[in-house]
Design a protein around this motif. Structure first.
Motif, PDB file in Angstrom:
ATOM      1  N   VAL A   1      27.594  55.013  43.985  1.00  0.00           N
ATOM      2  CA  VAL A   1      29.057  54.855  44.029  1.00  0.00           C
ATOM      3  C   VAL A   1      29.457  53.379  44.047  1.00  0.00           C
ATOM      4  N   HIS A   2      28.716  52.545  44.787  1.00  0.00           N
ATOM      5  CA  HIS A   2      29.095  51.128  44.867  1.00  0.00           C
ATOM      6  C   HIS A   2      29.053  50.473  43.501  1.00  0.00           C
ATOM      7  N   ARG A   3      28.068  50.876  42.673  1.00  0.00           N
ATOM      8  CA  ARG A   3      27.943  50.270  41.344  1.00  0.00           C
ATOM      9  C   ARG A   3      29.129  50.655  40.455  1.00  0.00           C
ATOM     10  N   GLU A   4      29.543  51.930  40.544  1.00  0.00           N
ATOM     11  CA  GLU A   4      30.689  52.368  39.739  1.00  0.00           C
ATOM     12  C   GLU A   4      31.929  51.573  40.125  1.00  0.00           C
ATOM     13  N   ARG A   5      32.138  51.436  41.440  1.00  0.00           N
ATOM     14  CA  ARG A   5      33.349  50.726  41.906  1.00  0.00           C
ATOM     15  C   ARG A   5      33.313  49.260  41.473  1.00  0.00           C
ATOM     16  N   TYR A   6      32.148  48.650  41.564  1.00  0.00           N
ATOM     17  CA  TYR A   6      32.003  47.261  41.129  1.00  0.00           C
ATOM     18  C   TYR A   6      32.378  47.158  39.643  1.00  0.00           C
ATOM     19  N   ASN A   7      31.849  48.063  38.843  1.00  0.00           N
ATOM     20  CA  ASN A   7      32.128  48.035  37.400  1.00  0.00           C
ATOM     21  C   ASN A   7      33.608  48.242  37.097  1.00  0.00           C
ATOM     22  N   PHE A   8      34.257  49.152  37.848  1.00  0.00           N
ATOM     23  CA  PHE A   8      35.699  49.357  37.624  1.00  0.00           C
ATOM     24  C   PHE A   8      36.444  48.038  37.891  1.00  0.00           C
ATOM     25  N   GLY A   9      36.055  47.353  38.967  1.00  0.00           N
ATOM     26  CA  GLY A   9      36.723  46.092  39.321  1.00  0.00           C
ATOM     27  C   GLY A   9      36.468  45.009  38.286  1.00  0.00           C
ATOM     28  N   ALA A  10      35.213  44.933  37.814  1.00  0.00           N
ATOM     29  CA  ALA A  10      34.880  43.906  36.822  1.00  0.00           C
ATOM     30  C   ALA A  10      35.647  44.163  35.523  1.00  0.00           C
ATOM     31  N   THR A  11      35.724  45.431  35.132  1.00  0.00           N
ATOM     32  CA  THR A  11      36.457  45.772  33.905  1.00  0.00           C
ATOM     33  C   THR A  11      37.935  45.434  34.065  1.00  0.00           C
ATOM     34  N   LEU A  12      38.461  45.706  35.242  1.00  0.00           N
ATOM     35  CA  LEU A  12      39.868  45.402  35.524  1.00  0.00           C
ATOM     36  C   LEU A  12      40.125  43.901  35.409  1.00  0.00           C
ATOM     37  N   ALA A  13      39.172  43.092  35.881  1.00  0.00           N
ATOM     38  CA  ALA A  13      39.337  41.631  35.804  1.00  0.00           C
ATOM     39  C   ALA A  13      39.414  41.172  34.358  1.00  0.00           C
ATOM     40  N   ALA A  14      38.556  41.773  33.521  1.00  0.00           N
ATOM     41  CA  ALA A  14      38.563  41.385  32.105  1.00  0.00           C
ATOM     42  C   ALA A  14      39.854  41.856  31.433  1.00  0.00           C
ATOM     43  N   GLU A  15      40.334  43.005  31.858  1.00  0.00           N
ATOM     44  CA  GLU A  15      41.499  43.613  31.226  1.00  0.00           C
ATOM     45  C   GLU A  15      42.812  42.991  31.720  1.00  0.00           C
ATOM     46  N   SER A  16      42.861  42.673  32.991  1.00  0.00           N
ATOM     47  CA  SER A  16      44.132  42.211  33.580  1.00  0.00           C
ATOM     48  C   SER A  16      43.940  41.007  34.496  1.00  0.00           C
ATOM     49  N   PRO A  17      43.645  39.832  33.892  1.00  0.00           N
ATOM     50  CA  PRO A  17      43.566  38.627  34.720  1.00  0.00           C
ATOM     51  C   PRO A  17      44.965  38.255  35.214  1.00  0.00           C
ATOM     52  N   VAL A  18      45.016  37.399  36.229  1.00  0.00           N
ATOM     53  CA  VAL A  18      46.332  36.961  36.721  1.00  0.00           C
ATOM     54  C   VAL A  18      46.824  35.821  35.835  1.00  0.00           C
ATOM     55  N   PRO A  19      47.995  35.986  35.249  1.00  0.00           N
ATOM     56  CA  PRO A  19      48.525  34.917  34.394  1.00  0.00           C
ATOM     57  C   PRO A  19      48.724  33.646  35.228  1.00  0.00           C
ATOM     58  N   GLY A  20      48.189  32.553  34.761  1.00  0.00           N
ATOM     59  CA  GLY A  20      48.340  31.294  35.524  1.00  0.00           C
ATOM     60  C   GLY A  20      47.259  31.080  36.564  1.00  0.00           C
ATOM     61  N   GLY A  21      46.389  32.076  36.763  1.00  0.00           N
ATOM     62  CA  GLY A  21      45.254  31.921  37.679  1.00  0.00           C
ATOM     63  C   GLY A  21      45.588  32.277  39.124  1.00  0.00           C
ATOM     64  N   ALA A  22      44.522  32.390  39.924  1.00  0.00           N
ATOM     65  CA  ALA A  22      44.680  32.759  41.340  1.00  0.00           C
ATOM     66  C   ALA A  22      43.693  31.960  42.174  1.00  0.00           C
ATOM     67  N   ASP A  23      43.923  31.927  43.481  1.00  0.00           N
ATOM     68  CA  ASP A  23      43.064  31.145  44.381  1.00  0.00           C
ATOM     69  C   ASP A  23      42.020  31.989  45.082  1.00  0.00           C
ATOM     70  N   VAL A  24      42.359  33.244  45.326  1.00  0.00           N
ATOM     71  CA  VAL A  24      41.448  34.062  46.123  1.00  0.00           C
ATOM     72  C   VAL A  24      41.620  35.546  45.749  1.00  0.00           C
ATOM     73  N   VAL A  25      40.486  36.269  45.758  1.00  0.00           N
ATOM     74  CA  VAL A  25      40.520  37.725  45.563  1.00  0.00           C
ATOM     75  C   VAL A  25      40.188  38.368  46.900  1.00  0.00           C
ATOM     76  N   ILE A  26      41.031  39.285  47.357  1.00  0.00           N
ATOM     77  CA  ILE A  26      40.724  39.992  48.618  1.00  0.00           C
ATOM     78  C   ILE A  26      40.748  41.509  48.388  1.00  0.00           C
ATOM     79  N   PRO A  27      39.840  42.211  49.060  1.00  0.00           N
ATOM     80  CA  PRO A  27      39.849  43.679  48.924  1.00  0.00           C
ATOM     81  C   PRO A  27      40.785  44.319  49.936  1.00  0.00           C
ATOM     82  N   VAL A  28      41.275  45.507  49.608  1.00  0.00           N
ATOM     83  CA  VAL A  28      41.912  46.341  50.632  1.00  0.00           C
ATOM     84  C   VAL A  28      40.784  47.206  51.198  1.00  0.00           C
ATOM     85  N   PRO A  29      40.403  46.932  52.451  1.00  0.00           N
ATOM     86  CA  PRO A  29      39.303  47.718  53.025  1.00  0.00           C
ATOM     87  C   PRO A  29      39.753  49.157  53.274  1.00  0.00           C
TER      88      PRO A  29
END
Ligand code: PRP
Ligand code: GLN
Ligand code: SF4
Ligand code: MG
Length: 570
Positions: free
Chosen positions: A368-396
């Motif tokens: 499960v951890h690998r699937e979630r990691y991949n979803f997040g990585a794909t999301l980063a490629a698909e939807s970066p923050v316009p103008g950039g960001a300083d920090v990524v934080i998870p919702v635990p």
């Protein structure tokens, strides 16, 4: 990137997309191996042209096939002979009523079954503890010493039901046990009568059942059974299974189980315990997970919703219970495998990977951890923050691995900007909105030193009602963040689940009521993006078509049905 745009909303953007909530009714698909199951079966044991031994109950006309008929099943089945069929016939053992307690409508639970360990009920309580994230409304165990089945169930957490009073586990002797943690889908959460396992007596003895899933034709089945004179003790969908078993004319018990299951529509991972056997069954689509393992110390067979339960009690994972499979474990340790008829194309719940299961579990054969990691990585490629960001934080907690994937793919540093209290459970699972609202604030606290003055990307696994996101964004702003960009590692949830996850009614789903830009405004984020459905599928790879994604796509593998009867709530 078109898909990304469709799922992204920025403060400056007015992009809007409304996703249709209406479930598409679909005809059922038969699996490629369907013809194997429906081929004519001669009476008794025979070897067919597929080199498959078909099993035919001598006392009924039911066709039961060893599960090995699918070449992919890893275990050799133990074929029943006529003697074994005979022995499998249940002797009258005295009846018993349901292990009374009571019920309201909903769904997702955890189940466990153990046979062959003298500490079965204690191990069961530990395994339930490992599955606690799957349901917190009630917990129960039924054990058997080879003769009588005994039950202890109660509302609340496993620790509340079994931890406070050791005599409760002492009251569950024997080397066999079945357990359940409940998160209601059908039948009131607050009613002790609805807490499983259910224990019942029928003509040939006692039977206990633990169910993860939801039966979409429950209301119709119940109405029919009541017409025929059945008296129900609970308002849970699961109870119909016991009535169907009790009225079946088939013998032995496993044939009754098969006959009952053939009448069920929807999702079911079931574990049954009788005085002499343990049974595990998964529905023909395999919506809900169910795995099998063996204790390293003594070979006791263990079934559980997730492998995290096996790990805790030192059981070696062997394999999944296959969709449409019935596994029978005898007291002598022998294991037989049959299949339900008909078997369908797999439709494993993708939400297990997104949210429900624990990251340390293997679910549907994937970590499960690998699937979630991949979803997040794909999301980063698909939807970066316009103008950039300083920090990524998870919702635990469940946003953790997706945030890690997002951070690593985007190159933005990962930090723990929200601290989770260990003393508050899952908010999505809380039964009332008031409790969920309070729950978010009690559960998550911002770390000012990480957030102050920063452009923050907050990654969560899903937005359901929007409660968590809006509260969190406010907390992060109060802690001094300059910008808050929300990224969600799953598509917008636009439809309710009918297969065992208590997603709320479509009206309560925020993405059903408004488009992505509307949600962004509602939660007051500087930008919002969801993982697109296409990317979710791409991330699942070749197996994507074997997953259910109905709450995102509106394409329901089994048509949902509205409740057709009104009944008294217990
Ligand atoms: O939009 P909402 O209705 O607020 O629901 C979505 C939230 O609920 C879940 O978390 P939850 O707190 O249930 O469990 P977790 O601690 O495992 O993440 C999910 O991970 C989201 O954070
Ligand atoms: N979440 C579940 O799997 C729930 C099982 C059953 N439908 C109940 O409501 O008790
Ligand atoms: S509708 Fe959603 S939550 Fe329900 S089984 Fe399908 S993917 Fe899972
Ligand atoms: Mg969460």
């Amino acid at each position: 990137m078109a898909a990304a745009a469709a799922h992204t909303a920025a403060a400056a953007s007015s992009s809007s997309q409304h996703l249709s909530p209406s479930p598409t009714r679909r005809s059922r698909h038969h699996s490629r191996s369907q013809h194997l199951f429906s081929s004519p079966v001669p009476h008794g044991l025979r070897q067919c042209s597929h080199r498959v031994t078909h099993l035919h109950s001598p006392s009924t006309s039911r066709h039961l096939l060893p599960m090995s008929c699918s070449p992919s099943f890893p275990q050799d089945p133990v074929f029943f002979d006529q003697q074994q069929w005979k022995r499998a016939e249940e002797g009258a053992n005295g009846g018993c009523a349901f292990d009374g307690r009571d019920d309201k409508p909903r769904e997702e639970c955890g189940v466990v079954g153990i046979l062959g360990d003298p500490q079965a009920s204690r191990l069961c309580s530990l395994a339930l503890h490992a599955l606690q994230h799957r349901g917190q409304e009630g917990a129960g165990i039924v054990s058997c010493d080879g003769d009588t089945l005994k039950s202890v169930t109660g509302l609340g957490l496993v620790s509340e039901v079994f931890g406070k009073d050791p005599s409760r586990l002492d009251a569950l002797p024997g080397d066999a046990a079945v357990g359940h943690v409940r998160y209601s889908t059908s039948g009131a959460a607050s009613s002790p009568l609805n807490v499983q396992p259910f224990l019942a007596g029928y003509r040939f003895g006692q039977v206990a059942v633990a169910h993860n899933g939801n039966l979409v034709n429950y209301a119709a089945l119940r109405a029919r059974l009541e017409d025929q004179g059945s008296i129900f003790n609970t308002s849970s969908d699961t109870e119909v299974v016991l009535h169907l078993i009790a009225i079946s004319k088939s013998r032995p018990f496993v044939a009754r189980v098969v006959e009952a299951c053939e009448q069920l529509e929807g999702a079911y991972s079931l574990i049954f315990l009788t005085s002499d056997k343990l049974y595990a069954v998964r529905d023909p689509y395999g919506f809900r997970p169910l795995v099998m393992g063996r204790r390293r110390s003594n070979g006791a067979v263990v079934f559980a919703s997730e492998t995290c339960a096996l790990d805790l009690i030192d059981a070696q994972y062997e394999r999944e219970v296959e969709r449409g499979e019935v596994i029978i474990v005898d007291r002598d340790g022998s294991v037989s495998s049959l299949c339900l008829i008909p078997r369908r194309d797999r439709r494993a719940c993708v939400f297990e990977h997104i949210y429900f299961a624990l990251p340390n579990s293997l679910v549907f054969g994937r970590p499960v951890h690998r699937e979630r990691y991949n979803f997040g990585a794909t999301l980063a490629a698909e939807s970066p923050v316009p103008g950039g960001a300083d920090v990524v934080i998870p919702v635990p907690d469940s946003g953790f691995f997706a945030a890690l994937g997002y951070a690593e793919r985007s190159g933005v540093p990962f930090q723990q900007g929200l601290i989770r209290s260990h003393y508050v459970g899952r908010t999505f699972i809380q039964p009332s909105q008031k409790i969920r609202d309070l729950g978010v604030r009690l559960k998550l606290a911002p770390v000012r030193g990480i957030l102050e003055g920063k452009r923050v990307v907050v990654v969560d696994d899903s937005i359901v009602r929007g409660t968590t996101s809006s509260k969190i964004i406010r907390l992060i702003r109060v802690a001094g963040a300059k910008e808050v960009h929300m990224r969600i590692a799953s598509p917008p949830i636009v439809g309710s689940c009918y297969y065992g996850v208590d997603t709320p009614s479509t009206q309560e789903l925020i993405s059903n009521r408004m488009d992505v830009e509307g949600v962004r405004r509602e939660i007051v984020a500087d930008s919002l993006a969801f993982l697109s459905l296409d990317s979710l599928k791409a991330s699942l790879g070749e197996e994507a078509p074997t997953y259910c994604d109905a709450c995102f796509s509106g394409k329901y593998p089994v048509p949902p049905r509205e409740n057709e009867i009104t009944r008294v709530e217990l």
